[in-house]
Scaffold this motif. Structure first.
Motif, PDB file in Angstrom:
ATOM      1  N   GLY A  42       0.830  -1.205   0.000  1.00  0.00           N
ATOM      2  CA  GLY A  42       0.000   0.000   0.000  1.00  0.00           C
ATOM      3  C   GLY A  42       0.862   1.252   0.000  1.00  0.00           C
ATOM      4  N   GLU A  43       0.275   2.325   0.542  1.00  0.00           N
ATOM      5  CA  GLU A  43       0.951   3.629   0.477  1.00  0.00           C
ATOM      6  C   GLU A  43       1.667   3.943   1.790  1.00  0.00           C
ATOM      7  N   GLY A  44       0.899   4.100   2.836  1.00  0.00           N
ATOM      8  CA  GLY A  44       1.487   4.415   4.132  1.00  0.00           C
ATOM      9  C   GLY A  44       0.439   4.261   5.206  1.00  0.00           C
ATOM     10  N   PRO A  45       0.843   4.113   6.459  1.00  0.00           N
ATOM     11  CA  PRO A  45      -0.114   3.908   7.546  1.00  0.00           C
ATOM     12  C   PRO A  45      -1.036   5.117   7.737  1.00  0.00           C
ATOM     13  N   GLY A  46      -2.293   4.844   8.098  1.00  0.00           N
ATOM     14  CA  GLY A  46      -3.213   5.892   8.514  1.00  0.00           C
ATOM     15  C   GLY A  46      -3.270   5.928  10.035  1.00  0.00           C
ATOM     16  N   GLU A  49      -3.663   2.463  11.777  1.00  0.00           N
ATOM     17  CA  GLU A  49      -2.458   1.656  11.612  1.00  0.00           C
ATOM     18  C   GLU A  49      -1.353   2.173  12.526  1.00  0.00           C
ATOM     19  N   PRO A  55      -0.444  -2.859   9.380  1.00  0.00           N
ATOM     20  CA  PRO A  55      -0.931  -2.233   8.145  1.00  0.00           C
ATOM     21  C   PRO A  55      -2.375  -2.613   7.833  1.00  0.00           C
ATOM     22  N   PHE A  56      -3.069  -1.718   7.186  1.00  0.00           N
ATOM     23  CA  PHE A  56      -4.418  -1.976   6.677  1.00  0.00           C
ATOM     24  C   PHE A  56      -5.351  -2.578   7.728  1.00  0.00           C
ATOM     25  N   SER A  60     -10.052   0.748   4.826  1.00  0.00           N
ATOM     26  CA  SER A  60      -9.449   0.211   3.590  1.00  0.00           C
ATOM     27  C   SER A  60      -9.035  -1.239   3.781  1.00  0.00           C
ATOM     28  N   ASN A  83       3.752  -1.420   3.305  1.00  0.00           N
ATOM     29  CA  ASN A  83       3.497  -0.114   2.702  1.00  0.00           C
ATOM     30  C   ASN A  83       4.784   0.468   2.139  1.00  0.00           C
ATOM     31  N   HIS A 173      -5.998   1.407  -5.047  1.00  0.00           N
ATOM     32  CA  HIS A 173      -5.936   1.405  -3.593  1.00  0.00           C
ATOM     33  C   HIS A 173      -7.367   1.191  -3.076  1.00  0.00           C
TER      34      HIS A 173
HETATM   35  N1  URA Z   1      -3.656   2.794   3.530  1.00  0.00           N
HETATM   36  C1  URA Z   1      -2.434   2.325   3.181  1.00  0.00           C
HETATM   37  O1  URA Z   1      -1.923   2.603   2.098  1.00  0.00           O
HETATM   38  N2  URA Z   1      -1.814   1.550   4.035  1.00  0.00           N
HETATM   39  C2  URA Z   1      -2.317   1.186   5.199  1.00  0.00           C
HETATM   40  O2  URA Z   1      -1.663   0.465   5.926  1.00  0.00           O
HETATM   41  C3  URA Z   1      -3.597   1.670   5.533  1.00  0.00           C
HETATM   42  C4  URA Z   1      -4.256   2.476   4.684  1.00  0.00           C
END
Ligand code: URA
Length: 201
Positions: A42-46, A49, A55-56, A60, A83, A173
């Protein structure tokens, strides 16, 4: 002694190589099976997370779990989820190019140690990074690509392409599917079916 993923995770847990380290609660390194055939990036933690260190795990992630189960018959413990950036960008802003660049070596080490057969890249950040392209996800998705695991600094020196046989299957995503509704969801489902078929060879 050979390096295992847990050693790399322990090293990453103390990372302060970019400004994201200042505001994070914890590093979200990744989770799942270190011998998995399938990896999601994915992209990065929200926010969620960042709180849980996994992650995730927010909205999402719930969608990802559902589509993974429905289209691939898999649960997250059977694959590996990571991520592009391992620390939460404040206020859920996009990661900056220099943050992606600084963090990419963690992801490269994860891929090297896991050597998955298939990497499903979720959205623009991971797809562009791992395919080394500026083309957007809408154009990229719908097919698979061989993964060039040569690291970018080596590529510039014309090292030969290293062939692990890993393929990349880019898709939307899950946050974009949550926003976009029926069509992107159908397209993501078909990308996951493609991934399932690529894993079984
Ligand atoms: N979106 C992401 O790209 N990564 C995550 O871990 C959570 C949401």
């Amino acid at each position: 002694m050979s390096l295992i993923l847990a050693d790399v995770a322990a090293e990453a847990a103390n990372c302060t190589k970019c400004e994201l380290a200042q505001k994070r609660t914890q590093v979200v390194f990744g989770m799942g099976n270190p011998d998995a055939d399938l990896m999601f990036v994915g992209e990065g933690p929200g926010a969620e997370e960042d709180k849980q260190g996994l992650p995730f795990v927010g909205r999402s992630g719930k969608l990802l779990d559902r589509l993974m189960a429905e289209e691939m018959g898999l649960t997250r413990d059977l694959c590996y989820i990571a991520n592009v950036v391992k620390c939460r960008p404040p206020d859920n802003r996009d990661p900056k190019p220099e943050e992606v660049d600084t963090c990419r070596s963690w992801l490269e080490r994860q891929i090297q140690l896991i050597t998955p057969r298939v990497i499903v890249t979720l959205g623009n950040f991971s797809s562009k990074l791992l395919l080394d392209t500026t083309t957007g996800i809408t154009k990229l998705r719908g097919r698979s690509y061989p993964f060039d695991s040569t690291q970018s600094d080596q590529r510039e020196q014309n090292y030969p392409l290293s062939s692990t046989g890993t393929v990349i299957i880019p898709t939307f995503h899950p946050a974009a599917v949550l926003r976009g509704g029926g069509l992107p969801e159908a397209q993501m489902r078909s990308d996951l079916v493609r991934a399932r078929m690529a894993i079984s060879g």
